[in-house]
Design a protein around this motif. Structure first.
Motif, PDB file in Angstrom:
ATOM      1  N   ARG A  47       0.841  -1.191   0.000  1.00 14.21           N
ATOM      2  CA  ARG A  47       0.000   0.000   0.000  1.00 14.21           C
ATOM      3  C   ARG A  47       0.879   1.245   0.000  1.00 14.21           C
ATOM      4  N   LEU A  48       0.609   2.126  -0.953  1.00 15.76           N
ATOM      5  CA  LEU A  48       1.348   3.375  -1.057  1.00 15.76           C
ATOM      6  C   LEU A  48       0.374   4.551  -1.050  1.00 15.76           C
ATOM      7  N   GLU A  49       0.909   5.716  -0.826  1.00 15.49           N
ATOM      8  CA  GLU A  49       0.080   6.921  -0.760  1.00 15.49           C
ATOM      9  C   GLU A  49       0.047   7.626  -2.109  1.00 15.49           C
ATOM     10  N   THR A  50      -1.129   8.072  -2.520  1.00 14.76           N
ATOM     11  CA  THR A  50      -1.261   8.842  -3.747  1.00 14.76           C
ATOM     12  C   THR A  50      -0.984  10.317  -3.459  1.00 14.76           C
ATOM     13  N   LEU A  51      -0.903  11.121  -4.519  1.00 14.53           N
ATOM     14  CA  LEU A  51      -0.700  12.555  -4.332  1.00 14.53           C
ATOM     15  C   LEU A  51      -1.891  13.208  -3.649  1.00 14.53           C
ATOM     16  N   SER A  52      -3.043  12.545  -3.715  1.00 10.56           N
ATOM     17  CA  SER A  52      -4.235  13.064  -3.048  1.00 10.56           C
ATOM     18  C   SER A  52      -4.267  12.723  -1.560  1.00 10.56           C
ATOM     19  N   GLY A  53      -3.354  11.861  -1.117  1.00  8.93           N
ATOM     20  CA  GLY A  53      -3.238  11.579   0.296  1.00  8.93           C
ATOM     21  C   GLY A  53      -3.913  10.317   0.782  1.00  8.93           C
ATOM     22  N   TYR A  54      -4.490   9.511  -0.116  1.00 14.91           N
ATOM     23  CA  TYR A  54      -5.115   8.276   0.351  1.00 14.91           C
ATOM     24  C   TYR A  54      -4.236   7.075  -0.003  1.00 14.91           C
ATOM     25  N   GLN A  55      -4.429   5.995   0.739  1.00 12.23           N
ATOM     26  CA  GLN A  55      -3.640   4.772   0.575  1.00 12.23           C
ATOM     27  C   GLN A  55      -4.300   3.856  -0.450  1.00 12.23           C
ATOM     28  N   VAL A  56      -3.473   3.216  -1.283  1.00 14.75           N
ATOM     29  CA  VAL A  56      -4.001   2.292  -2.273  1.00 14.75           C
ATOM     30  C   VAL A  56      -3.003   1.146  -2.450  1.00 14.75           C
ATOM     31  N   ALA A  57      -3.520  -0.082  -2.606  1.00 12.27           N
ATOM     32  CA  ALA A  57      -2.672  -1.245  -2.854  1.00 12.27           C
ATOM     33  C   ALA A  57      -2.380  -1.357  -4.349  1.00 12.27           C
ATOM     34  N   LEU A  58      -1.180  -1.786  -4.687  1.00 10.03           N
ATOM     35  CA  LEU A  58      -0.785  -1.859  -6.097  1.00 10.03           C
ATOM     36  C   LEU A  58      -1.716  -2.752  -6.924  1.00 10.03           C
ATOM     37  N   PRO A  59      -2.070  -3.975  -6.475  1.00 10.44           N
ATOM     38  CA  PRO A  59      -2.987  -4.798  -7.278  1.00 10.44           C
ATOM     39  C   PRO A  59      -4.348  -4.138  -7.474  1.00 10.44           C
ATOM     40  N   GLN A  60      -4.806  -3.406  -6.478  1.00 10.68           N
ATOM     41  CA  GLN A  60      -6.087  -2.697  -6.596  1.00 10.68           C
ATOM     42  C   GLN A  60      -6.013  -1.638  -7.685  1.00 10.68           C
ATOM     43  N   LEU A  61      -4.876  -0.961  -7.762  1.00 10.45           N
ATOM     44  CA  LEU A  61      -4.703   0.097  -8.757  1.00 10.45           C
ATOM     45  C   LEU A  61      -4.551  -0.476 -10.161  1.00 10.45           C
ATOM     46  N   ALA A  62      -4.061  -1.713 -10.254  1.00  6.35           N
ATOM     47  CA  ALA A  62      -3.855  -2.330 -11.566  1.00  6.35           C
ATOM     48  C   ALA A  62      -5.166  -2.578 -12.292  1.00  6.35           C
ATOM     49  N   GLN A  63      -6.228  -2.888 -11.572  1.00  3.66           N
ATOM     50  CA  GLN A  63      -7.562  -3.102 -12.153  1.00  3.66           C
ATOM     51  C   GLN A  63      -7.566  -4.200 -13.215  1.00  3.66           C
ATOM     52  N   GLY A  64      -6.760  -5.226 -13.002  1.00  2.00           N
ATOM     53  CA  GLY A  64      -6.754  -6.348 -13.927  1.00  2.00           C
ATOM     54  C   GLY A  64      -6.083  -6.090 -15.261  1.00  2.00           C
ATOM     55  N   LYS A  65      -5.319  -5.006 -15.376  1.00  6.23           N
ATOM     56  CA  LYS A  65      -4.622  -4.676 -16.617  1.00  6.23           C
ATOM     57  C   LYS A  65      -3.140  -5.029 -16.497  1.00  6.23           C
ATOM     58  N   PRO A  66      -2.432  -5.133 -17.626  1.00  9.17           N
ATOM     59  CA  PRO A  66      -0.971  -5.192 -17.559  1.00  9.17           C
ATOM     60  C   PRO A  66      -0.452  -3.921 -16.890  1.00  9.17           C
ATOM     61  N   VAL A  67       0.687  -4.026 -16.238  1.00  9.69           N
ATOM     62  CA  VAL A  67       1.200  -2.908 -15.440  1.00  9.69           C
ATOM     63  C   VAL A  67       2.631  -2.547 -15.859  1.00  9.69           C
ATOM     64  N   VAL A  68       2.874  -1.251 -15.971  1.00  8.16           N
ATOM     65  CA  VAL A  68       4.232  -0.718 -16.073  1.00  8.16           C
ATOM     66  C   VAL A  68       4.493   0.044 -14.781  1.00  8.16           C
ATOM     67  N   LEU A  69       5.406  -0.464 -13.959  1.00  7.60           N
ATOM     68  CA  LEU A  69       5.716   0.144 -12.666  1.00  7.60           C
ATOM     69  C   LEU A  69       7.113   0.741 -12.739  1.00  7.60           C
ATOM     70  N   ASN A  70       7.185   2.064 -12.623  1.00  6.93           N
ATOM     71  CA  ASN A  70       8.452   2.774 -12.772  1.00  6.93           C
ATOM     72  C   ASN A  70       8.866   3.393 -11.443  1.00  6.93           C
ATOM     73  N   LEU A  71      10.091   3.084 -10.996  1.00  4.22           N
ATOM     74  CA  LEU A  71      10.657   3.678  -9.789  1.00  4.22           C
ATOM     75  C   LEU A  71      11.523   4.864 -10.190  1.00  4.22           C
ATOM     76  N   TRP A  72      11.272   6.006  -9.567  1.00  3.97           N
ATOM     77  CA  TRP A  72      11.961   7.220  -9.995  1.00  3.97           C
ATOM     78  C   TRP A  72      12.147   8.179  -8.822  1.00  3.97           C
ATOM     79  N   ALA A  73      12.945   9.232  -9.068  1.00  4.47           N
ATOM     80  CA  ALA A  73      13.123  10.309  -8.099  1.00  4.47           C
ATOM     81  C   ALA A  73      13.382  11.601  -8.864  1.00  4.47           C
ATOM     82  N   SER A  74      13.004  12.722  -8.279  1.00  2.00           N
ATOM     83  CA  SER A  74      13.107  14.003  -8.985  1.00  2.00           C
ATOM     84  C   SER A  74      14.559  14.436  -9.183  1.00  2.00           C
TER      85      SER A  74
END
Length: 267
Positions: A139-166
């Protein structure tokens, strides 16, 4: 594990496996070379690097539409190589070198076989690790401030997960490619996971560079990076619709590598 840190550097494990395999192969060939014979190093390096260059050429031809310039095609940093073409080129070059250096045949064949076996073993171990990995239920935090689990966010689609920093220049350079790919692939879920920065820093960066991604997540503790063994950024993971890890890439993405990963994930 996606990468290994050596001092201040983080290097892709796949590249380290390849370099170690070539080094072991050259060592075996040298040991088996009879005293007074010519060195096996130069002809074997021609086999190894000539094959890689041919594999790169075939990869560039396959994904020519993904490159904007000849310079991008020549830029080897994305490590885009066609594996099948590389193997065929290595076999052809080895045959040529065996004819040129008949007295070194035994040593060269042993060196190539050893390098191939080491690379196959190392790659197989990495592949088996990937097959066992799923889209983590973190579970990670969105920019809106709520928590979401990665599989929940995937919604059954293929996923591109990118790790980055400014603060990461390669991350910044690959952002346009990621944004364009997200816009062109509505059937794929893109997750931009920022590593250990606060919300204000991330929002300011996105506004400054006019980057409007659908899913930007804040990984304050680096949980995702630790889970997948990413010892630096950028790192990108591609998951199929059933959550299985399909491909990985450590380092800066090119359009071609990104498209290849999406294809492997079924997008």
């Amino acid at each position: 594990m996606l990468s290994i840190s050596i001092g201040p550097l983080s290097l892709p494990t796949a590249v380290l496996v390849l370099l170690a395999s070539v080094a072991i192969g050259l060592l075996v060939a040298r040991v088996l070379t009879r005293r007074g014979d010519a060195s096996t190093t130069d002809p074997l390096l021609l086999v190894f690097f000539g094959a890689l260059l041919f594999g790169r050429l075939v990869f560039v031809i396959r994904f020519a539409d993904s490159y904007d310039s000849v310079w991008q095609m020549l830029d080897f940093r994305d490590r885009g190589i066609d594996t099948g073409a590389t193997v065929l080129a290595a076999l052809a070059l080895l045959v040529v070198q065996l004819k040129r250096f008949a007295q070194l045949q035994r040593a060269m064949v042993a060196g190539v076989v050893t390098a191939a076996a080491c690379f196959a073993l190392g790659s197989g171990l990495l592949h088996s690790q990937h097959q066992q990995q799923q889209l983590a239920d973190i579970r990670l935090e969105t920019l809106s401030g709520y928590q979401v689990a990665l599989p929940q966010l995937a919604q059954g689609k293929p996923v591109v997960l990118n790790l980055w920093a400014s603060w990461c220049p390669p991350c910044h350079r690959e952002m346009p490619a990621l944004l364009e790919a997200e816009q062109q692939n509505p059937n794929v879920s893109f997750m931009l996971v920022n590593l250990q920065e606060n919300r204000d820093t991330v929002q300011q960066y996105l506004r400054q560079h006019q980057l409007a991604f659908d899913n930007v997540l804040l990984d304050y503790r680096g949980d995702v990076a630790s889970y997948y063994g990413a010892q630096g950024v950028p790192a990108t993971l591609f998951f199929s619709a059933d959550g299985k890890l399909a491909d990985t890439h450590f380092g800066e993405l090119s359009h071609a590598i990104l498209q290849q990963g999406i294809t492997k994930a079924g997008g």
